[in-house]
Design a protein around this motif. Structure first.
Motif, PDB file in Angstrom:
ATOM      1  N   THR A   1       8.444   9.952   6.082  1.00  0.00           N
ATOM      2  CA  THR A   1       9.380  11.020   6.441  1.00  0.00           C
ATOM      3  C   THR A   1      10.776  10.535   6.088  1.00  0.00           C
ATOM      4  N   ILE A   2      11.420  11.199   5.129  1.00  0.00           N
ATOM      5  CA  ILE A   2      12.764  10.799   4.693  1.00  0.00           C
ATOM      6  C   ILE A   2      13.661  12.032   4.661  1.00  0.00           C
ATOM      7  N   LEU A   3      14.959  11.789   4.578  1.00  0.00           N
ATOM      8  CA  LEU A   3      15.940  12.871   4.672  1.00  0.00           C
ATOM      9  C   LEU A   3      16.825  12.921   3.439  1.00  0.00           C
ATOM     10  N   LEU A   4      16.959  14.108   2.857  1.00  0.00           N
ATOM     11  CA  LEU A   4      17.990  14.340   1.848  1.00  0.00           C
ATOM     12  C   LEU A   4      19.216  14.820   2.625  1.00  0.00           C
TER      13      LEU A   4
ATOM     14  N   GLN B   1       0.816  -1.212   0.000  1.00  0.00           N
ATOM     15  CA  GLN B   1       0.000   0.000   0.000  1.00  0.00           C
ATOM     16  C   GLN B   1       0.853   1.266   0.000  1.00  0.00           C
ATOM     17  N   PHE B   2       2.180   1.117  -0.075  1.00  0.00           N
ATOM     18  CA  PHE B   2       3.058   2.288   0.041  1.00  0.00           C
ATOM     19  C   PHE B   2       3.448   2.815  -1.329  1.00  0.00           C
ATOM     20  N   PRO B   3       3.361   4.137  -1.535  1.00  0.00           N
ATOM     21  CA  PRO B   3       2.783   5.111  -0.612  1.00  0.00           C
ATOM     22  C   PRO B   3       1.278   5.267  -0.838  1.00  0.00           C
ATOM     23  N   SER B   4       0.602   5.665   0.193  1.00  0.00           N
ATOM     24  CA  SER B   4      -0.839   5.911   0.084  1.00  0.00           C
ATOM     25  C   SER B   4      -1.184   7.344   0.467  1.00  0.00           C
ATOM     26  N   LYS B   5      -0.134   8.150   0.736  1.00  0.00           N
ATOM     27  CA  LYS B   5      -0.334   9.554   1.087  1.00  0.00           C
ATOM     28  C   LYS B   5       0.973  10.306   0.795  1.00  0.00           C
ATOM     29  N   PRO B   6       0.980  11.621   0.903  1.00  0.00           N
ATOM     30  CA  PRO B   6       2.197  12.388   0.615  1.00  0.00           C
ATOM     31  C   PRO B   6       3.376  11.994   1.501  1.00  0.00           C
ATOM     32  N   ILE B   7       4.579  12.092   0.924  1.00  0.00           N
ATOM     33  CA  ILE B   7       5.831  11.820   1.627  1.00  0.00           C
ATOM     34  C   ILE B   7       6.526  13.147   1.905  1.00  0.00           C
ATOM     35  N   THR B   8       7.050  13.308   3.100  1.00  0.00           N
ATOM     36  CA  THR B   8       7.785  14.527   3.449  1.00  0.00           C
ATOM     37  C   THR B   8       9.277  14.282   3.300  1.00  0.00           C
ATOM     38  N   LEU B   9       9.924  15.086   2.464  1.00  0.00           N
ATOM     39  CA  LEU B   9      11.375  15.035   2.286  1.00  0.00           C
ATOM     40  C   LEU B   9      11.972  16.216   3.033  1.00  0.00           C
ATOM     41  N   ILE B  10      12.671  15.929   4.124  1.00  0.00           N
ATOM     42  CA  ILE B  10      13.260  16.986   4.952  1.00  0.00           C
ATOM     43  C   ILE B  10      14.697  17.244   4.496  1.00  0.00           C
ATOM     44  N   ILE B  11      15.049  18.513   4.385  1.00  0.00           N
ATOM     45  CA  ILE B  11      16.419  18.886   4.056  1.00  0.00           C
ATOM     46  C   ILE B  11      16.937  19.848   5.122  1.00  0.00           C
TER      47      ILE B  11
ATOM     48  N   ILE C   1       6.695   8.873 -10.438  1.00  0.00           N
ATOM     49  CA  ILE C   1       6.925   7.435 -10.286  1.00  0.00           C
ATOM     50  C   ILE C   1       6.072   6.857  -9.161  1.00  0.00           C
ATOM     51  N   LEU C   2       6.042   7.544  -8.015  1.00  0.00           N
ATOM     52  CA  LEU C   2       5.317   7.042  -6.844  1.00  0.00           C
ATOM     53  C   LEU C   2       3.834   7.385  -6.877  1.00  0.00           C
ATOM     54  N   LYS C   3       3.468   8.334  -7.765  1.00  0.00           N
ATOM     55  CA  LYS C   3       2.069   8.745  -7.931  1.00  0.00           C
ATOM     56  C   LYS C   3       1.478   9.339  -6.650  1.00  0.00           C
ATOM     57  N   HIS C   4       2.325   9.985  -5.892  1.00  0.00           N
ATOM     58  CA  HIS C   4       1.897  10.724  -4.702  1.00  0.00           C
ATOM     59  C   HIS C   4       2.827  11.917  -4.519  1.00  0.00           C
ATOM     60  N   PRO C   5       2.331  12.986  -3.924  1.00  0.00           N
ATOM     61  CA  PRO C   5       3.163  14.184  -3.740  1.00  0.00           C
ATOM     62  C   PRO C   5       4.318  13.943  -2.763  1.00  0.00           C
ATOM     63  N   LEU C   6       5.416  14.668  -2.990  1.00  0.00           N
ATOM     64  CA  LEU C   6       6.513  14.744  -2.032  1.00  0.00           C
ATOM     65  C   LEU C   6       6.608  16.191  -1.560  1.00  0.00           C
ATOM     66  N   ILE C   7       6.494  16.382  -0.283  1.00  0.00           N
ATOM     67  CA  ILE C   7       6.506  17.718   0.308  1.00  0.00           C
ATOM     68  C   ILE C   7       7.890  18.009   0.857  1.00  0.00           C
ATOM     69  N   ILE C   8       8.489  19.096   0.401  1.00  0.00           N
ATOM     70  CA  ILE C   8       9.816  19.480   0.872  1.00  0.00           C
ATOM     71  C   ILE C   8       9.687  20.330   2.127  1.00  0.00           C
ATOM     72  N   GLU C   9      10.419  19.941   3.148  1.00  0.00           N
ATOM     73  CA  GLU C   9      10.404  20.685   4.412  1.00  0.00           C
ATOM     74  C   GLU C   9      11.830  21.091   4.759  1.00  0.00           C
ATOM     75  N   ASN C  10      12.072  22.390   4.851  1.00  0.00           N
ATOM     76  CA  ASN C  10      13.398  22.914   5.167  1.00  0.00           C
ATOM     77  C   ASN C  10      13.555  23.097   6.669  1.00  0.00           C
ATOM     78  N   ARG C  11      14.542  22.400   7.238  1.00  0.00           N
ATOM     79  CA  ARG C  11      14.870  22.583   8.657  1.00  0.00           C
ATOM     80  C   ARG C  11      16.363  22.888   8.749  1.00  0.00           C
ATOM     81  N   ALA C  12      16.697  24.133   8.522  1.00  0.00           N
ATOM     82  CA  ALA C  12      18.103  24.532   8.442  1.00  0.00           C
ATOM     83  C   ALA C  12      18.739  24.647   9.816  1.00  0.00           C
TER      84      ALA C  12
END
Length: 323
Positions: free
Chosen positions: A88-91, A25-35, A57-68
């Protein structure tokens, strides 16, 4: 009897659906990419390049979150403490996964234990460049000039403990030269200081330097990765200029919280692999000064493990420390 069989099959089918692995079922909602860096910087631009194709490719949004802050450490801490479900994944960079271990007294996370590696993205060289008034066109001439003026030559970087700073410190060690580090708040101020002749040399990533190299306002001497970069193909490496094995890359990778299911790791890795092979994405990353590498999760785990002690030696020799 047949009714019982049908009922049992239905129940088993329902149970089977309930027990399917998370990745089904993954992904079934937006993924947050934290930088770990501010909007508009190289990491932020890279994240936007990657997520554009990954969303398709994943057919779901990826939301970029900046935590400097803290050399990417604030973002890394947030991801290390996140639920290991793939959303929740990390670049990450070499700073957050290798250099910070030795640079910060209280890091707040363990790069080897608190993350599941997904894939190495690529490496970005740092360029040793000078003001045109410096009497050096090659690394050998720069080293000779520095040795003839011990303690009088300085070099700038985007800040204490950055890969650019530590590339300079590593050159000091292997070339046995004395240089004074001048930290700036980012690549831009360091570059402008060299252009203005206030600092004779600096180490910085290539992309913001290119127009100034073309105009002749700065002079590239050598780059810090083992291989030449597509961004500056005619500029030699430090390794080929008398110091074999010299490698001080700024590298970028995607990791997730420890405990992420293997099937979810595989899904994210596949999406990244396909993204890096996409011609439009590949060109955009190359234009940013990134030399695409890619890797398996296990290869990235080994790379992180090898980078930590390497940079620990350089940090110790430089005396750099951030509380």
């Amino acid at each position: 009897m047949r009714g019982i069989v049908i009922l049992t099959a239905s129940v088993l089918g329902l149970l089977g659906a309930m027990l399917l692995p998370a990745a089904a079922q993954f992904p079934s909602k937006p993924i947050t990419l934290i930088i770990g860096f501010a909007p508009g910087g190289p990491s932020d631009v890279m994240a936007r390049i990657l997520t554009k194709r990954m969303e398709e490719i994943l057919k779901h949004p990826l939301i970029i979150e900046n935590r400097a802050g803290a050399g990417g450490g604030i973002a890394a801490t947030a991801v290390a403490r996140a639920t290991p479900d793939g959303y929740t994944i990390l670049l990450a960079t070499g700073s957050s996964l290798a250099i910070n271990v030795s640079l910060y007294k209280n890091l707040g996370y363990d790069p080897e234990k608190d993350f599941e590696p997904i894939s190495l993205i690529g490496v970005q060289t740092n360029v040793l460049y000078t003001h045109p008034s410096v009497p050096a066109n090659t690394l050998a001439e720069f080293v000779a000039h520095t040795k003839a003026n011990p303690g009088k030559v300085s070099f700038g970087s985007g800040g204490i403990g950055t890969p650019a700073h530590l590339a300079g410190e590593l050159l000091k060690i292997v070339a046995k030269i004395e240089m004074t580090h001048v930290p700036f708040r980012g690549t831009g101020p360091a570059l402008q200081s060299v252009i203005g002749g206030h600092v004779p040399a600096a180490f910085n990533p290539p992309s913001p330097l290119l127009p100034h190299i073309q105009s002749g306002s700065i002079r590239p001497i050598a780059i810090t990765t083992l291989q030449r970069t597509k961004a500056l193909p005619s500029t030699p490496t430090i390794a080929e200029s008398g110091f074999p094995g010299f490698d001080a890359a700024t590298w970028h990778a995607v990791v997730a919280p420890a405990g992420l299911p293997k099937d979810v790791i595989a899904t994210l890795h596949r999406a990244l692999h396909e993204t890096l092979q996409d011609p439009v994405t590949s060109k955009a990353l190359t234009d940013l000064g990134i030399d695409i590498v890619g890797s398996t999760p296990e290869a990235l785990r080994g790379y992180i493990k090898s980078e930590i002690p390497k940079w620990a030696q350089v940090v110790k020799a430089s005396g750099a420390k951030v509380e």
